[in-house]
Design a protein around this motif. Structure first.
Motif, PDB file in Angstrom:
ATOM      1  N   GLY A 138       0.964  -3.259   4.600  1.00 25.11           N
ATOM      2  CA  GLY A 138       0.320  -4.669   3.910  1.00 25.11           C
ATOM      3  C   GLY A 138      -0.035  -4.387   2.439  1.00 25.11           C
ATOM      4  O   GLY A 138       0.711  -3.387   1.698  1.00 25.11           O
ATOM      5  N   THR A 139      -0.603  -5.380   1.843  1.00 19.25           N
ATOM      6  CA  THR A 139      -0.770  -5.182   0.220  1.00 19.25           C
ATOM      7  C   THR A 139      -1.706  -4.045  -0.173  1.00 19.25           C
ATOM      8  O   THR A 139      -2.636  -3.743   0.524  1.00 19.25           O
ATOM      9  N   GLU A 140      -1.434  -3.816  -1.562  1.00 19.72           N
ATOM     10  CA  GLU A 140      -2.326  -2.778  -1.937  1.00 19.72           C
ATOM     11  C   GLU A 140      -3.723  -3.607  -2.338  1.00 19.72           C
ATOM     12  O   GLU A 140      -4.845  -2.786  -2.376  1.00 19.72           O
ATOM     13  N   SER A 141      -3.457  -4.752  -2.641  1.00 24.05           N
ATOM     14  CA  SER A 141      -4.707  -5.504  -3.267  1.00 24.05           C
ATOM     15  C   SER A 141      -5.984  -5.858  -2.185  1.00 24.05           C
ATOM     16  O   SER A 141      -6.810  -6.129  -2.247  1.00 24.05           O
ATOM     17  N   GLY A 142      -5.240  -5.449  -0.805  1.00 22.54           N
ATOM     18  CA  GLY A 142      -5.969  -5.998   0.380  1.00 22.54           C
ATOM     19  C   GLY A 142      -6.073  -7.356   0.757  1.00 22.54           C
ATOM     20  O   GLY A 142      -6.726  -7.896   1.831  1.00 22.54           O
TER      21      GLY A 142
ATOM     22  N   ARG B 254       0.817  -1.323   0.096  1.00 20.95           N
ATOM     23  CA  ARG B 254      -0.083   0.094   0.051  1.00 20.95           C
ATOM     24  C   ARG B 254       0.729   1.400  -0.020  1.00 20.95           C
ATOM     25  O   ARG B 254       0.605   2.169  -0.811  1.00 20.95           O
ATOM     26  N   ASN B 255       1.632   1.131   1.068  1.00 23.19           N
ATOM     27  CA  ASN B 255       2.664   2.487   1.096  1.00 23.19           C
ATOM     28  C   ASN B 255       3.841   2.326   0.440  1.00 23.19           C
ATOM     29  O   ASN B 255       4.949   2.503   1.035  1.00 23.19           O
ATOM     30  N   GLY B 256       4.124   2.192  -0.822  1.00 24.42           N
ATOM     31  CA  GLY B 256       5.146   1.540  -1.730  1.00 24.42           C
ATOM     32  C   GLY B 256       6.046   2.992  -1.683  1.00 24.42           C
ATOM     33  O   GLY B 256       5.556   4.180  -1.871  1.00 24.42           O
ATOM     34  N   GLY B 257       7.185   2.948  -1.575  1.00 24.57           N
ATOM     35  CA  GLY B 257       8.310   4.213  -1.588  1.00 24.57           C
ATOM     36  C   GLY B 257       9.494   3.796  -0.683  1.00 24.57           C
ATOM     37  O   GLY B 257       9.963   2.717  -0.456  1.00 24.57           O
ATOM     38  N   LEU B 258      10.295   5.010  -0.728  1.00 24.18           N
ATOM     39  CA  LEU B 258      11.434   4.772   0.141  1.00 24.18           C
ATOM     40  C   LEU B 258      11.396   5.117   1.582  1.00 24.18           C
ATOM     41  O   LEU B 258      10.899   6.318   1.914  1.00 24.18           O
ATOM     42  N   TYR B 259      11.858   4.462   2.332  1.00 21.69           N
ATOM     43  CA  TYR B 259      11.916   4.574   3.947  1.00 21.69           C
ATOM     44  C   TYR B 259      13.248   4.200   4.441  1.00 21.69           C
ATOM     45  O   TYR B 259      13.760   3.237   4.398  1.00 21.69           O
ATOM     46  N   GLU B 260      13.713   5.407   4.726  1.00 21.73           N
ATOM     47  CA  GLU B 260      15.253   5.436   5.589  1.00 21.73           C
ATOM     48  C   GLU B 260      15.124   5.212   6.874  1.00 21.73           C
ATOM     49  O   GLU B 260      14.506   6.093   7.656  1.00 21.73           O
TER      50      GLU B 260
END
Lengths: 519, 156
Positions: free
Chosen positions: A347-351, A324-330
């Protein structure tokens, strides 16, 4: 005139940021293109400069522009840095990414740029190397080799010429930190390379960037042109790759810069002793070199204070795939895999339920949720039969077919093998065939059925169990017999899929997965 | 000969631009491909001569790297990512839909020369797949409608 910030990062552009920026300009706003903050769910993100600071809106479409400018748009996020996804990070390397105009030297200097290089140049080379050693920085590109030790080898080598090479051939699916940094804060990488050059006595450097990153190539070329005076007498050049995954392997990359086929070299000699054009060469990943300005500016202690076990400092983790919260996390090392996937990633974007996550790109292992207690740490992942690699985490929901993913890993190796060593070149092709037979339920239907002398030969594999034994043998040969990580690590995704998801290979419990999983 | 200028002159001009760069073969091949769209076999001896390499070395490099084309591509090039992160987001179905809608198999150029469809392994847009590069322009979150938009854009 209202000042607004819109990401020009390739991912934001792929989501429509250019059209939004154009609409803002037509509406009379002064548009500054930045890198991405790194949460793609809110891209295209528009931040409006106000008396109370930057107010974010996202995602935004071109037709939303009027409502964004008058502050009435419902996708109002407020101070983006205060969103939980950002507030919980420790941004050492990515502190400027998304905030500044990537090519503005003024922005860079105003946000602490060049402090590391100035500090380094006030020190003799040996002391710079000592600071990097004391920071505990390990290569962020995969194997986690101590950066300071590598630099020491190059510093100690006697030669008339030495090189700094940045491996920006991050080709691992699920990773994009290098791309984001080069597009969003190129001077940070340039500064890190200039520090390395001072530390080891190098005069020339190359940034080898994969051709799949056209935005990064453009930004880095322009940034190098603009910063040339600042890093002189050190000179930098961009080299564009040509679509060969194996060039992410350091010795293949060196051959590619030299204008050859990107084939791996047997080690020794190490590149630190005899590298590019036969000269001592520091070759580091983007994230390793980009971590260095912080270390020199803020001190080794501040960097080393964060982390877990022997994994010091921060890791820019990339949340990818069906998340769901795809991205860069340092964040500092030590956060667990489950926290990253479920708490931060949402969790997943698809639920649907998470079924598997692959950590470290196409050569990384697949882990089931039962292993989510694993702390993000080089040693812990190695002990669990995996690797951190570039710290890309690709999330799959319960529709994934893990036998197919294992087959894909072998196929990818076959497509991308440089061909120099037999285990990788031939083993990967035989691996695809073996997994095909496993997926077909054993040797039935295979053309060898028509060859009784082979079918009946002693030891000829026939059942799924026999084929799996063959696959394990093959993986063993590839792991210990390959010259580099491409052939050597392909067994990680294959065997982890087999070990953690045996039901997908026709073994053990019948999966409760829904019918569409067979798609 | 490609277009107006003999291939040898294109190579000589591009090689002169790279004068002094060490290991100039990849930059030279990129420059040739940018200018004329591919690296024709006739260019190989000229490149070898310009950089003082053997023809075999040049051929070996041209054929090793996925990026270098020995024949022209279609009028439009669609590169679809088929790496893991895009697969996790339904990439395989989009791959099939694109091949069907564009009327060309992965890795091939349509008979009318309008579209080339190719696989690419990771554009670094892994949180927003399935992804593609359409004539160099990145496109994310491709669904069935997205395939239609791409098809319209490339005139397929």
């Amino acid at each position: 005139m209202t000042r607004v910030f819109v990401s020009g990062d390739m991912a934001s552009v792929a989501l429509g940021a250019d059209a939004v920026a154009a609409a803002l300009a037509r509406a009379g706003a002064e548009v500054v293109r930045t890198g991405s903050r790194g949460l793609f769910r809110i891209e295209p993100l528009v931040e409006v400069q106000t008396a109370e600071g930057r107010i974010g809106f996202g995602p935004v479409a071109p037709e939303d522009v009027a409502a964004v400018l008058d502050g009435s748009h419902p996708n109002r996020l407020g101070d983006v840095a205060a969103l939980p996804f950002f507030a919980s990070q420790q941004r050492f390397t990515f502190s400027r990414c998304g905030l500044v105009d990537p090519l503005s030297l003024d922005d860079y200097a105003a946000h602490g740029g060049w402090a590391g290089l100035d500090a380094a140049r006030a020190l003799p080379p040996q002391q710079v190397v000592d600071v990097v050693k004391a920071s505990g920085l390990r290569g962020r590109g995969g194997a986690g080799f101590p950066t300071g030790i590598k630099w020491q080898t190059v510093l100690s080598a006697a030669a008339d010429e030495k090189f700094i090479v940045c491996n920006a051939d991050e080709g691992d699916s699920g990773t994009f930190a290098d791309r984001m940094l080069m597009e969003g804060d190129p001077y940070c990488l340039i500064e890190g390379m200039a520090i390395a050059a001072h530390a080891v006595g190098a005069t020339h450097g190359y940034v080898y960037i994969r051709s799949e990153y056209p935005f990064a190539i453009r930004v880095m070329e322009e940034a190098i042109r603009r910063a040339a005076h600042r890093i002189a007498p050190f000179a930098l050049e961009v080299r564009e790759g040509a679509g060969a995954y194996v060039c992410g392997e350091e010795t293949a990359l060196l051959d590619s810069i030299e204008g050859k086929r990107g084939q791996v070299r047997a080690k020794p000699p190490l590149p630190a002793v005899s590298g590019l054009f036969g000269k001592p060469t520091v070759i580091n990943n983007v994230l390793s070199l980009a971590a260095v300005p912080f270390i020199l500016a803020e001190g080794a202690g501040r960097y080393a204070a964060v982390g877990f076990g022997r994994s010091r400092g921060t890791m820019p983790v990339q949340l990818a795939g069906n998340v769901r919260n795809g991205g860069l996390y340092e964040i500092g090392f030590g956060v667990t895999l489950g926290e990253l996937v479920n708490d931060i990633g949402g969790g997943t974007e698809s639920g649907r339920p998470v079924r598997a996550v692959q950590v470290g790109g196409p050569l990384g292992a697949y882990f089931p949720p039962s292993m989510f207690h694993l702390p993000f740490d080089y040693e812990a992942f190695a002990a669990a039969g995996g690797l951190i690699g570039h710290a890309g985490i690709t999330v799959f929901d319960d529709t994934v077919d893990m036998a197919r993913m294992a087959r894909f890993a072998m196929e990818f190796c076959a497509v991308e093998s440089c061909g120099k060593c037999t285990p990788c070149r031939i083993g990967s092709t035989r691996g695809v065939e073996t997994i095909d037979r496993i997926m077909a339920g054993g040797r039935g239907g295979d053309r060898l059925e028509a060859m009784p002398q082979i079918r009946n030969a002693k030891g000829a594999a026939k059942t799924v169990g026999d084929e799996i034994g063959l696959l394990r043998d093959l993986c063993d040969t590839m792991k210990y017999g390959s010259l580099c990580a491409l052939g050597g690590f392909t067994p990680y995704p294959v065997l982890s899929a087999l070990d953690h998801f045996p039901e997908d290979f026709g073994l053990g419990a019948v999966s409760s997965r829904p019918a569409e999983a067979a798609e | 000969m490609i277009g107006q200028e003999p291939i040898g002159e294109v190579v000589t001009r591009q090689a002169a631009r790279l004068d002094g760069r060490r290991g100039a073969l990849l930059p030279l091949l990129h420059a040739i491909q940018r200018e004329i769209g591919h690296v024709p076999d006739e260019a190989v001896p000229h490149v070898a001569s310009a950089l003082n390499l053997s023809r075999a070395e040049v051929h070996g490099v041209v054929s090793f790297y996925h990026d270098f084309r020995r024949r022209p591509a279609g009028a439009h090039v669609v590169k679809l990512c088929r790496a893991e992160a895009c697969q996790a987001r339904g990439g395989a179905a989009i791959e099939r839909a694109a091949a069907h809608r564009l009327g060309v198999a992965m890795g091939a150029t349509r008979a009318d020369g309008q579209v080339t469809l190719e696989a690419i392994y990771c554009l670094g847009l892994c949180a927003t797949g399935p992804n593609a590069l359409v004539d160099g322009r990145p496109v994310s979150r491709i669904d069935v409608d997205g395939v239609e938009r791409i098809a319209a854009e490339v005139g397929a």
